[in-house]
Design an enzyme around this catalytic site. Structure first.
Site, short mmCIF file in Angstrom:
data_model
loop_
_atom_site.label_atom_id
_atom_site.label_comp_id
_atom_site.label_asym_id
_atom_site.label_seq_id
_atom_site.Cartn_x
_atom_site.Cartn_y
_atom_site.Cartn_z
N GLU A 41 0.83 -1.21 0.00
CA GLU A 41 0.00 0.00 0.00
C GLU A 41 0.86 1.26 0.00
O GLU A 41 0.51 2.27 -0.62
CB GLU A 41 -0.97 0.01 1.19
N THR A 48 -4.52 9.83 -2.01
CA THR A 48 -3.99 9.93 -0.65
C THR A 48 -2.75 10.83 -0.62
O THR A 48 -2.60 11.65 0.30
CB THR A 48 -3.66 8.53 -0.11
#
Ligand code: HSE
Length: 308
Positions: A128, A181
């Site tokens: 991630e 993000t």
């Protein structure tokens, strides 16, 4: 061995003030992958559900996580993946983490189940980090383990399962635009007033306690985030109005899900949950944003094999 199928739930991470440390797996949304052993390389042969995700094995979190697991196992074998993306990318619902969780789980399952789900959080979090730009496990941990989790992103990771709040309903409203993000982390403040730090620390600690004690009322008093939410609010058109519409419709708290742009609101009343979802959707429409809402409970078991 033939194809196996794995489901990994979506997650909220951060839960309100628990920036990068508190996460919660939710039902209703998630990624499903199929995987089978092949010789040598890791390949993605199909991606359905959403466009724009990379098929290159060194760019997709499914295959990066699987590769990390094979490395940890010390074996040089391959896997073919088919990905059915159920979580909109860039929505703040932990999509890249769910894919990573599913990839790590599948690799471990296909090659002898040597690791526990807890031990797969490291490889999934490394994967991630490739897309998020930071190493934090507040989405990978709940997606793998289910329920609420508390994590600290040091090596080795500290990971605690906090449990569930049975009466909790989470209304997720997902507007139709992507927020990366990386971009949502660029607006974070470099310094924090002591008063806000104390408030967020107290709320985050109390949320951990609320999940451990299955205490909805305590949780409902702790969603307030004085630091991250105000910094990110301007990235989400109509944020303050949508939040107000949730609270006016009876939500007991509302904040940004992960890095956004999805919002989550909480209640313990089924009827209210629908009203809250509708009110938030209407409010986003006033900012010219289409959105979908989902009434969810926490996903208790986390990533698992789908038996057909
Ligand atoms: N905790 C991370 C953030 C999660 O809020 O930036 C992003 O998915």
């Amino acid at each position: 061995m033939n194809w196996i199928k794995v489901f990994a739930p979506a997650s909220i991470g951060n839960i309100g003030p628990g920036f990068d440390v508190l996460g919660l797996a939710i039902d209703t949304l998630g990624d499903t992958i199929q995987a089978k052993k092949i010789d040598e390389s890791i390949v993605i042969s199909e991606i359905t559900g959403f466009d724009g995700l990379p098929k290159e094995a060194d760019k997709n979190t499914v295959s990066i996580a699987a590769s990390e697991v094979l490395k940890k196992l010390g074996i040089n074998e391959g896997i073919e993946f088919k990905i059915e993306k159920g979580i909109p990318p860039g929505s703040g619902l932990g999509g890249s983490a769910s894919s990573a969780a599913a990839g790590a789980f599948a690799a471990n399952y296909l090659y002898g189940e040597k690791f526990s789900k807890k031990e797969l959080i490291g490889p999934a979090t490394t994967a991630e980090a490739f897309v998020s730009g930071g190493y934090f496990a507040d989405n990978t941990a709940p997606s793998l383990l289910g329920g609420a989790t508390l994590t600290r992103e040091k090596h080795p990771l500290d990971i605690v399962s906090l449990g569930n709040i049975d009466e909790l309903l989470v209304v997720i409203v997902c507007p139709d635009f992507k927020l990366l993000t990386k971009k949502a982390r660029e607006v974070l403040p470099k310094n924090v007033p002591m008063k806000s730090f104390i408030s967020n620390m107290a709320n985050a600690c109390l949320i951990a306690s609320a999940f451990s004690k299955n205490d909805y009322n305590l949780f409902s008093r702790c969603i307030n985030d004085e630091i991250i939410e105000p910094a990110r609010a301007s990235l989400i058109p109509g944020f303050l109005n949508v939040k107000k519409s949730a609270l006016d419709a009876g939500a007991d708290g509302c904040s940004i899900s992960g890095a956004g742009p999805s919002l989550f609101a909480i209640t313990n009343d089924k009827q209210k949950a629908e009203q809250i979802g509708k009110a938030m959707k209407e409010s986003f429409a006033k900012s010219n944003l289409e959105s979908n809402y989902y009434v969810c409970k926490s996903h208790k078991t986390g990533t698992s094999l789908v038996k057909e």
